[in-house]
Write an enzyme that holds these catalytic residues in place. Structure first.
Site, PDB file in Angstrom:
ATOM      1  CB  VAL A 118      -0.981   0.095   1.412  1.00  0.00           C
ATOM      2  CG1 VAL A 118      -1.807   1.361   1.058  1.00  0.00           C
ATOM      3  CG2 VAL A 118      -1.856  -1.236   1.328  1.00  0.00           C
ATOM      4  NE  ARG A 198      -9.546   1.754   1.428  1.00  0.00           N
ATOM      5  CZ  ARG A 198      -8.647   2.803   0.804  1.00  0.00           C
ATOM      6  NH1 ARG A 198      -9.484   3.440   0.177  1.00  0.00           N
ATOM      7  NH2 ARG A 198      -7.825   2.685   0.400  1.00  0.00           N
ATOM      8  CB  ILE A 199      -7.063   1.166   8.100  1.00  0.00           C
ATOM      9  CG1 ILE A 199      -6.624   0.623   6.562  1.00  0.00           C
ATOM     10  CG2 ILE A 199      -6.375   0.558   9.075  1.00  0.00           C
ATOM     11  CD1 ILE A 199      -5.092   0.370   6.645  1.00  0.00           C
ATOM     12  NE  ARG A 223     -11.618  11.240   4.657  1.00  0.00           N
ATOM     13  CZ  ARG A 223     -10.913  10.345   4.058  1.00  0.00           C
ATOM     14  NH1 ARG A 223      -9.670   9.672   4.644  1.00  0.00           N
ATOM     15  NH2 ARG A 223     -11.442   9.800   3.011  1.00  0.00           N
ATOM     16  CG  ASP A 283       2.853  -3.819  12.436  1.00  0.00           C
ATOM     17  OD1 ASP A 283       3.549  -5.199  13.042  1.00  0.00           O
ATOM     18  OD2 ASP A 283       2.416  -3.954  11.294  1.00  0.00           O
ATOM     19  CG  HIS A 307       5.773  -3.551   8.422  1.00  0.00           C
ATOM     20  ND1 HIS A 307       6.416  -2.547   7.852  1.00  0.00           N
ATOM     21  CD2 HIS A 307       4.371  -3.631   8.124  1.00  0.00           C
ATOM     22  CE1 HIS A 307       5.511  -1.861   7.001  1.00  0.00           C
ATOM     23  NE2 HIS A 307       4.352  -2.520   7.375  1.00  0.00           N
TER      24      HIS A 307
END
Length: 342
Positions: A118, A198-199, A223, A283, A307
Site C-alpha cells: 500500500v 478505510r482502515i 471527513r 508495528d 511489521h
C-alpha cells in the site's frame, strides 16, 4: 465499505481466470512456441511473492518472468541491478528501493511497475513519472487484517500481555496481588484515530463493542461521511512527537500501524520512560528492522512487532493477486485495478 471490498474481490477473480494455452506448458516445447515465448514481455519479480500472484502470471500466457526465489532474504542490490536490465515490467515489494539508479539499469523498455504494498515510500515517484512508467499498488485488500492487528496490538499493550507472559515463563508468577500487572480497559475510554480512512473506520468499528465512550480523529480535513459511521468528532491535526504526547493522559496507550516515520521515536521513548503515557504498541518503526539495541526495546511498556499488520494468508495472497493483475493490465495498456496517479 463492504460493497467496495466485494467489488474489488470480484474484479480480481474475474481477471485471474485466464485460459491456459500452449505457452504455459513446460517441457518439450516446439521451436515455434519457444520463439513465441521469447518474444513475450519480460518481467522480473524481486521476491517470492505468495502463490496466487505467481499462478496468475504463469497461467496468463502473456509474460515470461524471472524472480528472486526467496522470501527470507531480499535480493542483493548488485544482483537486482543486473536482473532488471531490459525488462518490460517489474514486480517489487517494500524492501526494494526503486530509484534513478535502478531505472537507469533497467533501461527504456521498463513501462510498468507493480508494487505489492500500500505504501510507496520506496518508490521515486518523480523519476517514474519522468520516464512515463505506470505504477500499480495494492490498497483496500488489507483493510481487515490491519484493523484486526491494530486492535490486537492495542489490547496486548493496554492489558500488558507481553509482560504477563514473561512473568509466567520466568517464575515471576507468585501469590495473587491486588495491583500486579494491572492495565487499562477500553470501556469508557476515548480513542483517537490519526487518519480516518478505510482502515481507521474499520478499527473503530471493531472497537465499538468494547464500550468505548468517544472516538475523536484528525485528518488533513474533516471527513463527515466517514466520521458519521462511527460517531467520531474532528480534532485539529497533530504530529506524533513530544507536543502530542504531552497532551495525552498518563493512562494513554499509543498505537502505530501506519508508517514508522510519523513518530519521533526519541520523543516516544521519553514519554514512555518518564510515565507521561502508559504504553505504546508499534508495528512499524524507523528503521526496519529496528536494531535490537534500540532503547525502545528496553521498556516493558512498549510492544514492538516486526511489521506484520497485513500478515494473514488471505490478505497477502490477495495483495499478490492484485499486484499480478495490475502488471498484466498495465502491459496491455489497460486501466489497472489500482494505479497510482503520478
Amino acid at each position: 465499505m463492504w460493497c467496495g471490498r466485494v467489488a474489488l474481490r470480484v474484479a480480481l477473480q474475474r481477471i485471474a481466470v485466464v485460459p491456459l494455452n500452449s505457452l504455459s506448458i513446460t517441457g518439450g516445447l516446439p521451436g515455434a512456441v519457444q520463439r513465441e515465448m521469447s518474444s513475450l514481455p519480460r518481467v522480473y519479480i524481486t521476491r517470492q511473492i505468495p502463490p496466487e500472484g505467481l499462478k496468475i502470471l504463469s497461467e496468463s500466457g502473456q509474460v515470461q518472468f524471472d524472480l528472486w526465489d526467496s522470501d527470507d532474504v531480499p535480493v542483493p542490490r548488485k544482483e537486482l541491478l543486473q536482473k532488471v536490465k531490459g525488462v518490460d515490467a517489474l514486480v517489487c515489494v517494500l524492501t526494494e528501493k526503486i530509484d534513478a539508479e535502478l531505472l537507469d539499469a533497467a533501461g527504456p523498455n521498463l513501462k510498468v511497475l507493480s508494487t505489492m504494498s500500500v505504501g510507496f515510500d520506496h518508490l521515486s515517484l518523480e523519476e517514474l513519472k519522468k520516464r512515463g512508467i505506470r505504477v500499480g499498488y495494492t490498497p483496500d485488500v488489507l483493510t481487515d487484517s490491519v484493523a484486526e492487528l491494530t486492535v490486537a496490538l492495542l489490547l496486548t499493550t493496554s492489558r500488558r500481555l507481553i509482560e504477563a507472559t514473561h512473568e509466567a515463563k520466568t517464575g515471576g508468577w507468585g501469590t495473587w496481588r491486588t495491583l500486579w500487572l494491572c492495565g487499562y480497559e477500553l470501556a469508557n475510554s476515548t480513542v483517537g484515530i490519526l487518519g480516518l480512512g478505510r482502515i481507521g473506520v474499520a478499527i473503530a468499528e471493531r472497537l465499538k463493542p468494547f464500550k468505548v465512550k468517544k472516538f475523536i480523529y484528525t485528518d488533513v480535513a474533516p471527513r463527515p461521511e466517514l466520521a458519521s459511521l462511527i460517531d467520531a468528532e474532528y480534532e485539529t491535526k497533530d504530529i506524533c512527537n513530544k507536543d502530542l504526547f504531552s497532551k495525552m493522559k498518563n493512562t494513554s496507550i499509543f498505537i502505530n500501524t501506519s508508517r514508522g516515520g510519523v513518530v519521533d521515536q526519541e520523543d516516544l521513548y521519553e514519554a514512555l520512560s518518564s510515565g507521561q503515557i502508559a504504553g505504546a504498541g508499534l508495528d512499524v518503526t524507523v528503521p526496519e528492522p529496528l536494531p535490537t539495541s534500540h532503547p525502545l526495546f528496553t521498556l516493558n511498556n512498549c510492544v514492538i512487532l516486526p511489521h506484520i499488520a497485513s500478515a494473514s494468508y488471505s490478505t497477502r495472497n490477495a495483495m499478490s493477486a492484485l499486484a499480478a493483475n495490475n502488471l498484466l493490465l498495465g502491459l496491455k495498456g489497460q486501466p489497472m485495478i489500482k494505479e497510482l496517479k503520478l
